[in-house]
Design an enzyme around this catalytic site. Structure first.
Site, short mmCIF file in Angstrom:
data_model
loop_
_atom_site.label_atom_id
_atom_site.label_comp_id
_atom_site.label_asym_id
_atom_site.label_seq_id
_atom_site.Cartn_x
_atom_site.Cartn_y
_atom_site.Cartn_z
N ARG A 1 38.36 45.42 41.48
CA ARG A 1 39.80 45.24 40.78
C ARG A 1 40.97 45.89 41.53
O ARG A 1 40.59 46.80 42.28
CB ARG A 1 39.65 45.31 39.20
CG ARG A 1 38.79 46.52 39.00
CD ARG A 1 39.35 47.33 37.88
NE ARG A 1 40.72 47.62 37.69
CZ ARG A 1 41.44 48.60 38.41
NH1 ARG A 1 40.59 49.51 39.11
NH2 ARG A 1 42.63 48.74 38.50
N GLY A 2 42.16 45.54 40.87
CA GLY A 2 43.35 46.38 41.38
C GLY A 2 43.75 45.50 42.79
O GLY A 2 42.87 45.04 43.43
N ALA A 3 45.16 45.12 42.57
CA ALA A 3 45.60 44.09 43.52
C ALA A 3 45.16 44.44 45.20
O ALA A 3 44.58 43.71 45.72
CB ALA A 3 47.02 43.82 43.42
N ARG B 1 41.20 35.31 40.28
CA ARG B 1 42.19 35.93 39.74
C ARG B 1 43.56 35.28 40.01
O ARG B 1 43.86 35.42 41.43
CB ARG B 1 42.19 37.35 39.62
CG ARG B 1 40.93 37.91 39.16
CD ARG B 1 40.92 39.26 38.88
NE ARG B 1 41.62 39.51 37.60
CZ ARG B 1 41.94 40.90 37.27
NH1 ARG B 1 41.53 41.91 38.24
NH2 ARG B 1 42.65 41.15 36.10
N ASP C 1 51.03 43.80 40.41
CA ASP C 1 50.04 42.66 40.86
C ASP C 1 51.05 41.63 41.51
O ASP C 1 50.35 41.25 42.51
CB ASP C 1 49.28 42.19 39.73
CG ASP C 1 48.13 43.15 39.37
OD1 ASP C 1 48.20 44.06 38.59
OD2 ASP C 1 46.96 42.97 39.75
N ASN D 1 52.30 43.61 36.02
CA ASN D 1 51.43 44.47 36.01
C ASN D 1 50.54 44.52 34.65
O ASN D 1 50.76 43.69 33.70
CB ASN D 1 52.05 46.18 36.38
CG ASN D 1 50.92 47.18 36.48
OD1 ASN D 1 49.99 46.91 37.43
ND2 ASN D 1 50.89 48.15 35.68
N LYS D 2 49.53 45.40 34.67
CA LYS D 2 48.59 45.35 33.49
C LYS D 2 49.32 45.28 32.17
O LYS D 2 50.52 45.85 31.99
CB LYS D 2 47.80 46.64 33.51
CG LYS D 2 46.82 46.82 32.31
CD LYS D 2 45.87 45.64 32.37
CE LYS D 2 45.06 45.27 33.58
NZ LYS D 2 44.33 43.77 33.49
O1 MRU Z 1 43.17 43.81 35.79
P1 MRU Z 1 43.12 44.83 36.74
O2 MRU Z 1 42.44 46.19 36.45
O3 MRU Z 1 42.72 44.20 38.19
O4 MRU Z 1 44.66 45.33 36.81
C1 MRU Z 1 45.03 46.08 37.65
C2 MRU Z 1 46.57 46.69 37.70
O5 MRU Z 1 47.25 46.10 36.75
C3 MRU Z 1 46.99 47.45 38.64
O6 MRU Z 1 48.12 48.20 38.30
C4 MRU Z 1 47.54 46.79 39.98
O7 MRU Z 1 46.56 45.79 40.39
C5 MRU Z 1 47.85 47.60 40.92
S1 MRU Z 1 46.72 48.59 41.82
C6 MRU Z 1 47.07 49.52 42.77
#
Ligand code: MRU
Length: 375
Positions: free
Chosen positions: A54-56, A104, A252, A262-263
């Site tokens: 996970r994480g973009a 996603r 994201d 973002n989250k």
């Molecule tokens: O749902 P996730 O855990 O994939 O969400 C991640 C985030 O919101 C991060 O802040 C974003 O992807 C940036 S990661 C460098």
């Protein structure tokens, strides 16, 4: 000898001997460190959808390696049936690409990486399938290597915005576990740590999936950073107390006007930060800036299962049966709440559309400069 920590593991890796995608299963951290190997389209899709990876940026790197692995399998099954033509290969490649891309919707790095691999295939339509497979493998490896350099550069620019001893608040996990090294929002923190800045970091726990508590607090603590875990509803308290000098978060997808997905909860933090005059910096590789998306209103927000809110992490279900649940995984922070968007080519400021054009121009010039010096 120094004890091995979570930061010594690769977040995402392509095993080039077995052609498997190797990841840390982030759903069981911090209790267990489980390294899993993925080979089929279904396994890779599930790992992205279930947030095992996970994480973009990490999703982008995983998708690039994933589509290479699947392309190789297509080529092998074609060879077994005596076929070698580009059209048959490309049709199946596109099917797998679309499938992975559906895992996603908000993190643009997923489609960014898959489109980059696709363009490469298209540019080689007059070449043999085995040449295409070799090129895809190299590209997947390059995307990972670039991610490390990009995060480091974001870290350098981010570090220029803070001073030793500062308090930094972050939300979700935009750390090494969301990338291949350094993270984006954590890159200034890690570089500062190497240079004796002694930051005091506040990590929001980040309901409902607890990426802040399970991942950010874990990786920063493992690195010896002074990190304090807070619940999501405590950001106003720590800011009012004067403990936070800057907010660094990842993202994201950034729209052309600077609105940033973002989250879920990031826009709450940004709104509170404005009240207490704390600057909010979004750490974004240029691969996360989507100039085709005009504003935040055009960003598709992923909706996740209700169980993440009603029962996950609880010993027994906590919410009433049959309750209505709204569970968007991301929110959009309006660009006027953002003090700057930190990319690997510099810091974008209002007005963002123009600032991004400059950043992309710089990126192009640097790329061309590099190509020339390689000639
Ligand atoms: O749902 P996730 O855990 O994939 O969400 C991640 C985030 O919101 C991060 O802040 C974003 O992807 C940036 S990661 C460098």
């Amino acid at each position: 000898m120094r004890e091995k920590t979570i930061l010594d593991y690769e977040t995402v890796e392509l095993d080039t001997k077995t052609d498997e995608l190797v990841i840390i299963d982030q759903t069981v951290l911090p209790g267990k460190t489980e390294i899993i190997r993925l080979k089929t389209a279904q396994e890779i899709w599930d790992a992205i959808y279930l947030l095992k990876v996970r994480g973009a940026p990490a999703i982008g790197v995983a998708a690039a390696s994933g589509i290479y692995i699947l392309a190789k399998q297509i080529a092998e099954s074609m060879a077994a049936s005596g076929k070698e033509d580009f059209d048959t290969f490309y049709r199946q490649f596109l099917e797998q690409k679309e499938y992975l891309n559906s895992a996603r919707p908000t993190a643009v790095n997923l489609s960014w990486a898959l489109n980059r691999m696709d363009r490469l295939v298209q540019s080689m339509s007059d070449r043999g399938i085995s040449d295409i497979i070799d090129a895809l493998k190299k590209e997947a490896i390059m995307i990972k290597e670039e991610d490390i350099k990009v995060c480091k550069a974001i870290g350098e620019y981010g570090l220029s915005l803070v001073k030793p001893g500062d308090g930094i608040l972050t939300h979700c996990n935009a750390g090494q576990l969301a990338t291949c090294k350094y993270g984006t929002a954590t890159a200034p923190i890690y570089l500062g740590q190497e240079r004796g800045y002694h930051f005091r970091v506040f990590a929001d726990e980040t309901r409902p999936l607890l990426q802040g508590a399970r991942l950010t607090a874990y990786e920063l603590h493992s690195a010896g950073v002074d990190v304090t875990l807070i619940c999501d509803n405590m950001s106003a308290t720590v800011m009012k107390n004067g403990w936070v000098n800057a907010v660094f978060v990842g993202c994201d997808r950034v729209a052309a006007n600077g609105d940033t997905a973002n989250k879920i909860g990031t826009s709450v933090v940004a709104t509170v930060a404005k009240r207490y005059h704390v600057p909010v910096y979004i750490c974004a590789p240029t691969s996360t800036i989507d100039m085709d998306t005009k504003t935040g209103a055009d960003i598709q927000i992923e909706q996740r299962p209700a169980e993440e809110v009603t029962e996950m992490w609880y010993q027994e279900r906590m919410a009433p049966e049959g309750i209505k649940v709204f569970n968007p995984a991301f929110d959009v922070t309006d660009h006027d709440l953002i003090a700057g968007i930190v990319t690997e080519y510099g810091i974008a400021r209002e007005p963002y559309t123009e600032s991004f054009r400059e950043i992309f121009k710089r990126k192009e010039e640097m790329k061309n400069g590099r190509t020339k010096s390689n000639d």
